[in-house]
Design a protein around this motif. Structure first.
Motif, PDB file in Angstrom:
ATOM      1  N   LEU A  72     -13.030  -2.818 -13.176  1.00 10.85           N
ATOM      2  CA  LEU A  72     -12.308  -2.209 -12.059  1.00 10.85           C
ATOM      3  C   LEU A  72     -11.007  -2.946 -11.769  1.00 10.85           C
ATOM      4  CD1 LEU A  72     -12.040  -0.155  -9.836  1.00 10.85           C
ATOM      5  CD2 LEU A  72     -13.522  -1.557  -8.398  1.00 10.85           C
ATOM      6  N   THR A  73     -11.025  -4.268 -11.808  1.00 14.02           N
ATOM      7  CA  THR A  73      -9.798  -5.014 -11.546  1.00 14.02           C
ATOM      8  C   THR A  73      -8.731  -4.702 -12.592  1.00 14.02           C
ATOM      9  OG1 THR A  73     -10.627  -6.953 -12.757  1.00 14.02           O
ATOM     10  CG2 THR A  73     -10.964  -6.907 -10.363  1.00 14.02           C
ATOM     11  N   GLU A  74      -9.153  -4.457 -13.822  1.00 19.47           N
ATOM     12  CA  GLU A  74      -8.182  -4.110 -14.869  1.00 19.47           C
ATOM     13  C   GLU A  74      -7.503  -2.782 -14.566  1.00 19.47           C
ATOM     14  OE1 GLU A  74     -10.240  -4.211 -18.584  1.00 19.47           O
ATOM     15  OE2 GLU A  74     -10.190  -6.410 -18.728  1.00 19.47           O
ATOM     16  N   VAL A  75      -8.306  -1.800 -14.117  1.00 24.26           N
ATOM     17  CA  VAL A  75      -7.744  -0.490 -13.777  1.00 24.26           C
ATOM     18  C   VAL A  75      -6.802  -0.609 -12.583  1.00 24.26           C
ATOM     19  CG1 VAL A  75      -8.266   1.837 -12.960  1.00 24.26           C
ATOM     20  CG2 VAL A  75      -9.716   0.782 -14.704  1.00 24.26           C
ATOM     21  N   CYS A  76      -7.244  -1.311 -11.543  1.00 26.44           N
ATOM     22  CA  CYS A  76      -6.424  -1.447 -10.333  1.00 26.44           C
ATOM     23  C   CYS A  76      -5.144  -2.224 -10.610  1.00 26.44           C
ATOM     24  CB  CYS A  76      -7.232  -2.123  -9.224  1.00 26.44           C
ATOM     25  SG  CYS A  76      -8.519  -1.072  -8.514  1.00 26.44           S
ATOM     26  N   LYS A  77      -5.246  -3.232 -11.446  1.00 22.37           N
ATOM     27  CA  LYS A  77      -4.066  -4.020 -11.794  1.00 22.37           C
ATOM     28  C   LYS A  77      -3.066  -3.160 -12.559  1.00 22.37           C
ATOM     29  CE  LYS A  77      -4.919  -8.214 -13.042  1.00 22.37           C
ATOM     30  NZ  LYS A  77      -5.275  -9.415 -13.847  1.00 22.37           N
ATOM     31  N   ALA A  78      -3.573  -2.350 -13.482  1.00 25.60           N
ATOM     32  CA  ALA A  78      -2.695  -1.494 -14.289  1.00 25.60           C
ATOM     33  C   ALA A  78      -1.966  -0.470 -13.429  1.00 25.60           C
ATOM     34  CB  ALA A  78      -3.503  -0.792 -15.374  1.00 25.60           C
ATOM     35  N   ASN A  79      -2.620  -0.002 -12.363  1.00 21.13           N
ATOM     36  CA  ASN A  79      -2.046   1.032 -11.504  1.00 21.13           C
ATOM     37  C   ASN A  79      -1.375   0.474 -10.254  1.00 21.13           C
ATOM     38  OD1 ASN A  79      -2.880   3.334 -13.066  1.00 21.13           O
ATOM     39  ND2 ASN A  79      -4.968   2.975 -12.340  1.00 21.13           N
ATOM     40  N   GLY A  80      -1.420  -0.842 -10.076  1.00 18.42           N
ATOM     41  CA  GLY A  80      -0.835  -1.435  -8.877  1.00 18.42           C
ATOM     42  C   GLY A  80      -1.583  -1.061  -7.618  1.00 18.42           C
ATOM     43  N   THR A  81      -2.911  -0.941  -7.724  1.00 18.26           N
ATOM     44  CA  THR A  81      -3.744  -0.526  -6.591  1.00 18.26           C
ATOM     45  C   THR A  81      -4.387  -1.741  -5.939  1.00 18.26           C
ATOM     46  OG1 THR A  81      -4.320   1.466  -7.859  1.00 18.26           O
ATOM     47  CG2 THR A  81      -5.585   1.023  -5.845  1.00 18.26           C
ATOM     48  N   PRO A  82      -4.024  -2.086  -4.719  1.00 15.76           N
ATOM     49  CA  PRO A  82      -4.672  -3.213  -4.027  1.00 15.76           C
ATOM     50  C   PRO A  82      -6.131  -2.889  -3.708  1.00 15.76           C
ATOM     51  CG  PRO A  82      -2.627  -2.571  -2.940  1.00 15.76           C
ATOM     52  CD  PRO A  82      -2.979  -1.477  -3.884  1.00 15.76           C
ATOM     53  N   ILE A  83      -6.874  -3.924  -3.419  1.00 15.47           N
ATOM     54  CA  ILE A  83      -8.281  -3.792  -3.039  1.00 15.47           C
ATOM     55  C   ILE A  83      -8.488  -4.443  -1.680  1.00 15.47           C
ATOM     56  CG2 ILE A  83     -10.644  -4.527  -3.574  1.00 15.47           C
ATOM     57  CD1 ILE A  83      -9.870  -4.390  -6.549  1.00 15.47           C
ATOM     58  N   ARG A  84      -9.106  -3.706  -0.762  1.00 16.78           N
ATOM     59  CA  ARG A  84      -9.539  -4.341   0.492  1.00 16.78           C
ATOM     60  C   ARG A  84     -11.025  -4.639   0.402  1.00 16.78           C
ATOM     61  NH1 ARG A  84     -11.792  -3.044   5.644  1.00 16.78           N
ATOM     62  NH2 ARG A  84     -11.336  -0.824   5.607  1.00 16.78           N
ATOM     63  N   VAL A 109       0.879  -1.171   0.000  1.00 19.69           N
ATOM     64  CA  VAL A 109       0.000   0.000   0.000  1.00 19.69           C
ATOM     65  C   VAL A 109       0.915   1.219   0.000  1.00 19.69           C
ATOM     66  CG1 VAL A 109      -1.887   1.195   1.176  1.00 19.69           C
ATOM     67  CG2 VAL A 109      -1.723  -1.304   1.273  1.00 19.69           C
ATOM     68  N   GLY A 110       1.322   1.628  -1.179  1.00 20.86           N
ATOM     69  CA  GLY A 110       2.350   2.651  -1.258  1.00 20.86           C
ATOM     70  C   GLY A 110       3.629   2.117  -0.634  1.00 20.86           C
ATOM     71  N   ARG A 111       4.195   2.881   0.305  1.00 18.76           N
ATOM     72  CA  ARG A 111       5.444   2.476   0.955  1.00 18.76           C
ATOM     73  C   ARG A 111       5.214   1.528   2.126  1.00 18.76           C
ATOM     74  NH1 ARG A 111       5.422   5.432   5.577  1.00 18.76           N
ATOM     75  NH2 ARG A 111       4.230   7.373   5.588  1.00 18.76           N
ATOM     76  N   VAL A 112       3.941   1.274   2.479  1.00 16.08           N
ATOM     77  CA  VAL A 112       3.620   0.402   3.609  1.00 16.08           C
ATOM     78  C   VAL A 112       3.292  -0.996   3.100  1.00 16.08           C
ATOM     79  CG1 VAL A 112       2.066  -0.002   5.561  1.00 16.08           C
ATOM     80  CG2 VAL A 112       2.752   2.341   4.970  1.00 16.08           C
ATOM     81  N   ILE A 113       3.977  -1.983   3.662  1.00 17.40           N
ATOM     82  CA  ILE A 113       3.717  -3.374   3.303  1.00 17.40           C
ATOM     83  C   ILE A 113       2.770  -3.989   4.335  1.00 17.40           C
ATOM     84  CG2 ILE A 113       4.704  -5.655   2.897  1.00 17.40           C
ATOM     85  CD1 ILE A 113       5.491  -3.560   0.823  1.00 17.40           C
TER      86      ILE A 113
END
Length: 350
Positions: free
Chosen positions: A113-125, A9-13
């Motif tokens: 939405l998963t395609e967008v998040c995957k492209a941007n490296g955005t995790p989903i909670r 999550v950004g710099r936080v793992i």
């Protein structure tokens, strides 16, 4: 117990061998940039690692466009029903989005939405709450631990269907027993990192007690990778309590004060001394344990693990370190003498 997969999550793992992180959520109007940034700064100041914001409309998005650039902590977008808002937040630079796949319409919307998040490296909670289970699961299980864990896994399976695995799960309930059971079930069934919290826990002491019991009992058993203490009121208190929970469990090195409950042997105003020492150490980030004890009977001996401590007496008190008495001082000078030692130690170790 198998190790959870890592989610950045950004710099936080979150997960893996990373330390347990602290989260909270702003309660200002997100569209009010100045107020929201001010609250983000306060949360950052008290050690909040990840900060969540509700994003409800385009006005919120406009404010967030600037907030993601100004915030030091990674920001998470909280979305209820609009997958397009979630996608926009991913594009905007949010480091994670929180939503339930079943709440955003068709499977096709989830796929987009998963395609967008995957492209941007955005995790989903995926955040499942006891009061918002899918109808079929609630009919089958009721509002139970089994229902909560099953719901989270069903939502995760929908993301997995589209090849998305950058997932964090949470299963919150206001019932401490139900909530902790749900997390234990979920922990056994998946390797996704878990976000802990007791939802709608209340305010002040009642909320702190419920959250500490629920979150603390899970963390003691090695369950949980990131936490939020949900309290009605200023979210800064959430982060403060969360950090104290981690400190009490030895999961975070911080400055700690221990003190005795006092009895008739106590001849000093221990509460007042405690308050002064607490204020003195408020902004100290060193791993330091300080003891404030009411008498020599339970002073240096019982608090032998303390780096420094005071033990009250009749007219005079002792200052000690690691169980060894360093000096005897008048009761009027207890805090002043302790401060000298602490200032010297902090200066040498900063």
């Amino acid at each position: 117990m198998r190790e959870k997969r890592k989610v950045a999550v950004g710099r936080v793992i979150i997960g893996g061998d990373a330390k347990v992180s602290v989260q909270s959520m702003t309660n200002t109007a997100t569209a009010d940039f100045d107020s929201t940034l001010s609250q983000i700064r306060e949360l950052e100041r008290v050690g909040c690692d990840i900060i969540r914001l509700a994003v409800c409309n385009n006005d919120d998005l406009a404010s967030c466009r600037k907030l993601v650039k100004e915030a030091k902590a990674p920001l998470v977008a909280d979305i209820q029903f609009d997958w397009k808002l979630a996608a926009a937040c991913s594009e905007l630079g949010f480091k994670k989005v929180r939503f339930n796949p079943g709440n955003i319409g068709s499977n096709e919307n989830v796929r987009k939405l998963t395609e967008v998040c995957k492209a941007n490296g955005t995790p989903i909670r995926i955040g499942v709450n006891g009061g918002s289970l899918q109808k079929d699961i609630e009919l089958k299980y009721g509002r139970t631990a089994e229902g909560l864990s099953e719901s989270a896994l069903c939502h995760a399976a929908l993301l997995e269907k589209f090849g998305f695995y950058d997932i964090v799960l949470s299963v919150k309930s206001s019932n401490v027993k139900t909530c902790t059971q749900a997390y234990r079930l979920l922990n056994e069934k998946c390797d996704y990192p878990l976000h802990l919290g007791i939802t709608e826990s209340g305010a002040k002491l009642a909320g702190i007690v419920k959250s500490s019991i629920g979150i603390g009992s899970l963390l003691l058993d090695g369950i949980g990778n990131t936490i939020r203490v949900s309290l009605t009121g200023n979210p800064v208190q959430e982060a403060e309590v969360a950090n104290k929970i981690l400190g009490a469990l030895g999961l975070k090195k911080n400055c700690e004060i221990i003190s005795c409950p006092t009895c008739s042997r106590c001849k000093v105003n221990l509460s007042a001394i405690y308050d002064e020492v607490e204020a003195m150490l408020e902004n100290v980030a060193l791993p330091l344990k300080v003891a404030v004890m009411g008498c020599v009977v339970n002073g240096p001996g019982e608090a032998a693990e303390a780096d420094f401590g005071v033990a009250g007496g009749e007219g005079k008190s002792v200052i000690f370190s690691r169980g060894k008495i360093l000096k005897t001082v008048s009761n009027e000078n207890i805090v002043a003498e302790l401060k000298k030692l602490l200032d010297e130690h902090i200066s040498e170790n900063s």
